[in-house]
Design a protein around this motif. Sequence first.
Motif, short mmCIF file in Angstrom:
data_model
loop_
_atom_site.label_atom_id
_atom_site.label_comp_id
_atom_site.label_asym_id
_atom_site.label_seq_id
_atom_site.Cartn_x
_atom_site.Cartn_y
_atom_site.Cartn_z
N ASN D 42 -4.44 12.15 -15.14
CA ASN D 42 -4.13 13.51 -15.60
C ASN D 42 -5.02 14.56 -14.93
O ASN D 42 -4.58 15.68 -14.68
CB ASN D 42 -4.28 13.58 -17.12
CG ASN D 42 -3.25 12.71 -17.82
OD1 ASN D 42 -2.21 12.39 -17.25
ND2 ASN D 42 -3.54 12.30 -19.04
N GLU D 43 -6.24 14.17 -14.66
CA GLU D 43 -7.18 15.07 -14.00
C GLU D 43 -6.64 15.49 -12.63
O GLU D 43 -6.73 16.65 -12.24
CB GLU D 43 -8.50 14.31 -13.83
CG GLU D 43 -9.71 15.15 -13.56
CD GLU D 43 -10.96 14.26 -13.50
OE1 GLU D 43 -11.62 14.27 -12.44
OE2 GLU D 43 -11.24 13.54 -14.49
N GLU D 44 -6.09 14.54 -11.91
CA GLU D 44 -5.51 14.88 -10.59
C GLU D 44 -4.24 15.70 -10.75
O GLU D 44 -3.98 16.62 -9.98
CB GLU D 44 -5.23 13.61 -9.79
CG GLU D 44 -6.46 12.82 -9.39
CD GLU D 44 -7.40 13.64 -8.51
OE1 GLU D 44 -6.93 14.24 -7.54
OE2 GLU D 44 -8.62 13.66 -8.81
N LEU D 45 -3.45 15.34 -11.75
CA LEU D 45 -2.20 16.08 -11.97
C LEU D 45 -2.48 17.54 -12.31
O LEU D 45 -1.69 18.43 -11.96
CB LEU D 45 -1.39 15.43 -13.11
CG LEU D 45 -0.83 14.03 -12.85
CD1 LEU D 45 0.04 13.60 -14.02
CD2 LEU D 45 -0.04 13.98 -11.55
N VAL D 140 -4.72 6.67 -8.46
CA VAL D 140 -5.11 5.26 -8.50
C VAL D 140 -5.79 4.89 -7.17
O VAL D 140 -6.83 4.23 -7.15
CB VAL D 140 -3.89 4.35 -8.75
CG1 VAL D 140 -4.31 2.89 -8.85
CG2 VAL D 140 -3.16 4.79 -10.03
N ALA D 141 -5.20 5.34 -6.08
CA ALA D 141 -5.81 5.08 -4.76
C ALA D 141 -7.23 5.64 -4.71
O ALA D 141 -8.13 5.04 -4.13
CB ALA D 141 -4.95 5.70 -3.66
N LYS D 142 -7.41 6.80 -5.32
CA LYS D 142 -8.73 7.44 -5.34
C LYS D 142 -9.79 6.50 -5.94
O LYS D 142 -10.92 6.44 -5.44
CB LYS D 142 -8.67 8.73 -6.16
CG LYS D 142 -9.99 9.48 -6.26
CD LYS D 142 -9.81 10.79 -7.02
CE LYS D 142 -11.07 11.64 -6.98
NZ LYS D 142 -12.19 11.05 -7.73
N LYS D 143 -9.42 5.77 -6.97
CA LYS D 143 -10.38 4.86 -7.61
C LYS D 143 -10.85 3.79 -6.62
O LYS D 143 -12.02 3.41 -6.60
CB LYS D 143 -9.75 4.19 -8.84
CG LYS D 143 -9.21 5.14 -9.88
CD LYS D 143 -10.28 5.93 -10.59
CE LYS D 143 -11.06 5.06 -11.55
NZ LYS D 143 -11.91 5.86 -12.46
N ALA D 333 -3.20 13.41 -2.00
CA ALA D 333 -2.70 12.14 -2.54
C ALA D 333 -2.11 11.27 -1.44
O ALA D 333 -2.38 10.06 -1.37
CB ALA D 333 -1.64 12.43 -3.60
N MET D 334 -1.34 11.86 -0.55
CA MET D 334 -0.70 11.06 0.49
C MET D 334 -1.73 10.45 1.43
O MET D 334 -1.60 9.31 1.86
CB MET D 334 0.33 11.89 1.27
CG MET D 334 1.57 12.28 0.47
SD MET D 334 2.42 10.93 -0.40
CE MET D 334 2.93 9.87 0.96
#
Lengths: 350, 350, 350, 350
Positions: D42-45, D140-143, D333-334
């Motif tokens: 949600n933080e990214e959104l 998720v990728a960020k994690k 994100a991409m």
Amino acid sequence: MPGNTFGTVFRVTTWGESHGPALGAVVDGCPPGLSLSADDINEELAWRKSRDTRVSTTRREPDQTEILSGVFEGQTTGTPISLVIYNRDVDSSAYDQLKDLFRPGHADYTYWHKYGIRDRRGGGRASGRETVARVAAGAVAKKLLDQNGITVFAYTLALGGIRAQKMDFGEIYKNTLFCPDPEAVPLIMERLQEVKKSGDSVGGVVEVRAQGCPAGLGEPVFAKLDAALAGALMGIGAVKGVEIGSGFAAAEKLGSENNDPLTPGGFVSNNAGGILGGISNGEEIVARVAVKPIPSIEIEQQTISEEGEPVNLSVKGRHDVSAIPRIVPVCTAMVRLVLADMFLQQKAIR
Amino acid sequence: MPGNTFGTVFRVTTWGESHGPALGAVVDGCPPGLSLSADDINEELAWRKSRDTRVSTTRREPDQTEILSGVFEGQTTGTPISLVIYNRDVDSSAYDQLKDLFRPGHADYTYWHKYGIRDRRGGGRASGRETVARVAAGAVAKKLLDQNGITVFAYTLALGGIRAQKMDFGEIYKNTLFCPDPEAVPLIMERLQEVKKSGDSVGGVVEVRAQGCPAGLGEPVFAKLDAALAGALMGIGAVKGVEIGSGFAAAEKLGSENNDPLTPGGFVSNNAGGILGGISNGEEIVARVAVKPIPSIEIEQQTISEEGEPVNLSVKGRHDVSAIPRIVPVCTAMVRLVLADMFLQQKAIR
Amino acid sequence: MPGNTFGTVFRVTTWGESHGPALGAVVDGCPPGLSLSADDINEELAWRKSRDTRVSTTRREPDQTEILSGVFEGQTTGTPISLVIYNRDVDSSAYDQLKDLFRPGHADYTYWHKYGIRDRRGGGRASGRETVARVAAGAVAKKLLDQNGITVFAYTLALGGIRAQKMDFGEIYKNTLFCPDPEAVPLIMERLQEVKKSGDSVGGVVEVRAQGCPAGLGEPVFAKLDAALAGALMGIGAVKGVEIGSGFAAAEKLGSENNDPLTPGGFVSNNAGGILGGISNGEEIVARVAVKPIPSIEIEQQTISEEGEPVNLSVKGRHDVSAIPRIVPVCTAMVRLVLADMFLQQKAIR
Amino acid sequence: MPGNTFGTVFRVTTWGESHGPALGAVVDGCPPGLSLSADDINEELAWRKSRDTRVSTTRREPDQTEILSGVFEGQTTGTPISLVIYNRDVDSSAYDQLKDLFRPGHADYTYWHKYGIRDRRGGGRASGRETVARVAAGAVAKKLLDQNGITVFAYTLALGGIRAQKMDFGEIYKNTLFCPDPEAVPLIMERLQEVKKSGDSVGGVVEVRAQGCPAGLGEPVFAKLDAALAGALMGIGAVKGVEIGSGFAAAEKLGSENNDPLTPGGFVSNNAGGILGGISNGEEIVARVAVKPIPSIEIEQQTISEEGEPVNLSVKGRHDVSAIPRIVPVCTAMVRLVLADMFLQQKAIR
């Protein structure tokens, strides 16, 4: 690595755990213009439900699908179709007992070794419940196959050591065992109850047939139709063997016996099970799968804990006596997914 | 659609026809730093050759591999490895007879329906000769598996109705049938010659084993290890059935019989065939494949021409009496390809 | 991981090193029934050859293709087409100097870090020679596109700071620079010779066009036509930028300027470059790529050895002054591969 | 054909329409053991939300993610992670006007030609809202990247013809435009309001950077890191150009200018944008994307109806003046998805 996507042109990605909030599937590559409703899917899911508590789990899931995308005014649009089925009857209490134990014959041990972590509640992703998403996706494939005159069905050929003798396909949906031989049904049911009483489980054989499949489906040499079917069916939990047409019996035959003579009126026999050189030949496709007994049994068994300590384990909880008959619609779904995919693959080149 | 690529991380693309100029494979995704020479590959190809003209084709191919890329100073570089094996002993004359006929039990008919054109010479891509590229690629996979302590081998379990009784794996490479039971060898050989004399062919069963495979390989839920093995093995021409561990016998067992008890010292039995929930459990992996009789036989059979006219056909030419034993190294190769791929897939996430 | 396969339905796998024995491509998924000969391919390869030694390498490769599979009696059969081009004019002596050095701007350094080993001869797989296989595969795609009325061509839009002013496409194949402006040609040629004399190199811009492409190609949301083109073109060595239609100029425009008005007679303008929402709109497809200067130059530059020691390096050997014009046919080939693939992908669903 | 899956090892499938019940993503191949919560996503959104109604849509979506699978006790389990974001503020009334019209510059026309059917409500799958699922997956990728020291961020480099002059990355998250130059912010904002007032829209340029990326990522020759980035970024709606490092400027440079000298202390400059030969070189990765003006504008434009009739159209509804700044987190994100995937791909072979 990802392993939850199936198919190339008609492509399904499934997700979800037995005791998580929901399971689902995303169907990508479905042609536009097919009529599709939640009812179409729920109808297929109903066949997969536990239907006879004498021999199967008392878990009661309504299995109502929500279509969250890819359908507009009752028709598929060509964009991904997202299907969600919420879990409503989750009870993880029986799994407290299993918290750090590996059930013999179960995926507990291998998930642990693979991922170093496992969702132990209800078997997590290794549960048979995972297949609800396959059946949902298979219902979408069915719409495409229907449109093209291809019909797939499956049934219980043998269960608990008792084999169907008569093949009356009209009987399949009339009994909770999906058995084409009405005389075998009470015998099997008796056997299942007896096994249940003893705290044990049993295996069986499912046969799948596809009718109306045109010649020419299947992509040699690695994506052959029989290779795809074998992978699809062996990839269902509890399946330990797959055969096509005469199958293992072919290993004992002469060429002159096993070859299907070809006449102007078609093939005289169908030892090929509808597939030659990995490509459909226009005859009925016939596959059989061997289903092992459900590993979760009450009879006490030797196992170990995550720490490697020996334990004697009697598995409680809500388990089926056999994966059959509930695996029957799953086999149907997987064959539908393969055929829908191969059908579209062939369209790409001809 | 493309169907000639196998694997995800360790990925092989094969090409070539029986009577074309050459066959080959491109291995992409092979880790760098493996020692690799043409001899490594030729050694494996030698096992696949026709070794006993009493029961197999008189076609004599030297099967010498050229490595055209991906190896530098004797080591793989991580770039694609291109392997080419030129055909040297091609004689298409026997196929004039078959110019516009479909051999019963053969892929002639289905290639025709699929593509509308077929390279009829020697069966084209549907020939067993196609597998030379699989074995070549499998030899590369072997180098990776060797480095990681994984050994794969296969053998003739049954042939022409005669089953190996003893399992002396030291015997396998000592006879041209790859049979672990030296006493069965003369019986099988006699049977094969008898069948050959009658212008017929026979089927059999091959068993494959992988030792030293760590727990954790296989990607649920569709790319399970057993699903991948089943697809890989069923995708070999002439294979009509695949089973893992107790296989079809599991269908007749109780859970208490089929579950492998787990102790601090490991699994007590191996009905699972080394795979639980689609993931390797660290035990020996065991698979069996049913091989149908070679369809090209001299005994006269009914068939039709491309124009649909009925014909009585006796197939001449250079054919094996059975796909076994020459399919044995092919099964080995396919299992190696699966394991090399799954091994690298697992590396990606842990 | 494998990275040498391109496309989904029309799928190409390439292999080979600059100074290895050969390079090649396997084309899988090509529809059957296309006429195809080695000449068809050699004709395309001829455009990629070094054609003017004043400004490009003196290496002289005949670039003769052998078709080793997938073609029977002059027609594609639907099975994989194996193309091999043997290297005939290899001279690795100039690379002794570079044995353990990393050329600035070159892939030497990154291959070393990625694989821990590199085929240093002629740049190995990172050489521009790698693209010979792409052009060969593109020639097969061309046959499919020809059949369906789709034409692709590319040309030099700018080189060494000089931009073509006139767009006379009839001129493209009349000069060795593939330049549509005959007046720009002598200016560019002069500039190139000047740069060469100074031991330096230059970049430029290539433009690619596809005509006759039907509306509807491209697969949202990740496999959009523009995404596929961008990936295909950026994946050519030396390319540092890709734009479609109005491209970077769109970033400075108003919507009312950039939108292409739509009338019963079609689109009035083509800022979209033939693609809307990632799907072809039936207009001409237009893409541009920025090509960096060739990194191998004689002017002395700072670099390091594999041991990390500083070195001043002047690169000798047979190098082009610019990747343009030889990259022009490569851009054409990549766009052909994308369109052939997307064309077949669309066939699968409609 | 399916086009809604991105990545090979770290693989994301997205689904959902602008005015459908929900959008979502399934992340398959995520390594086990990463901590992950809905808040992380949600933080990214939140960064992607419309944040300034003076210049962006008044649609107000809470964008709360539900994690339906793949996470157990706060950690990823290695099984697919299903993310769902329900649409809460849907108003399709403005689209009645567009029922059978094609908006110039929009995907309406091409979806219609591709699929023969389209979900016209809010642009359906062609809406910018589609990217909410990309951002969720990117979180998720960020994690995974965080765990491995890789940081990705993006910002507005130019908007409405005004370019950031200062590069103070600490400013990016302090203004609603994600602009690193605080002095440019009011100028851009003024320009945007002016454009909005005139019923028009504007384009701009986004720059993305990745820091901490090790050398060795990217898979030659077709899955190069720059090819993957170009495909990923060009596949975002409204993007018409992508460049890496010196990009289109490289086309006008000499080799001696564009090559980055290499010293024992690292590269002296970064014209390469962190990528050589398609493989990361350990330097910062730098990419820029050209974003076209939003096509839906109030200014009247020529278009046609589904029946081919000419119409003058002024598009009403809730639209942004520019895809920037809301596209900034999508670019981030991409790039995260590409790097997560390439990172795991490299793990598979070394």
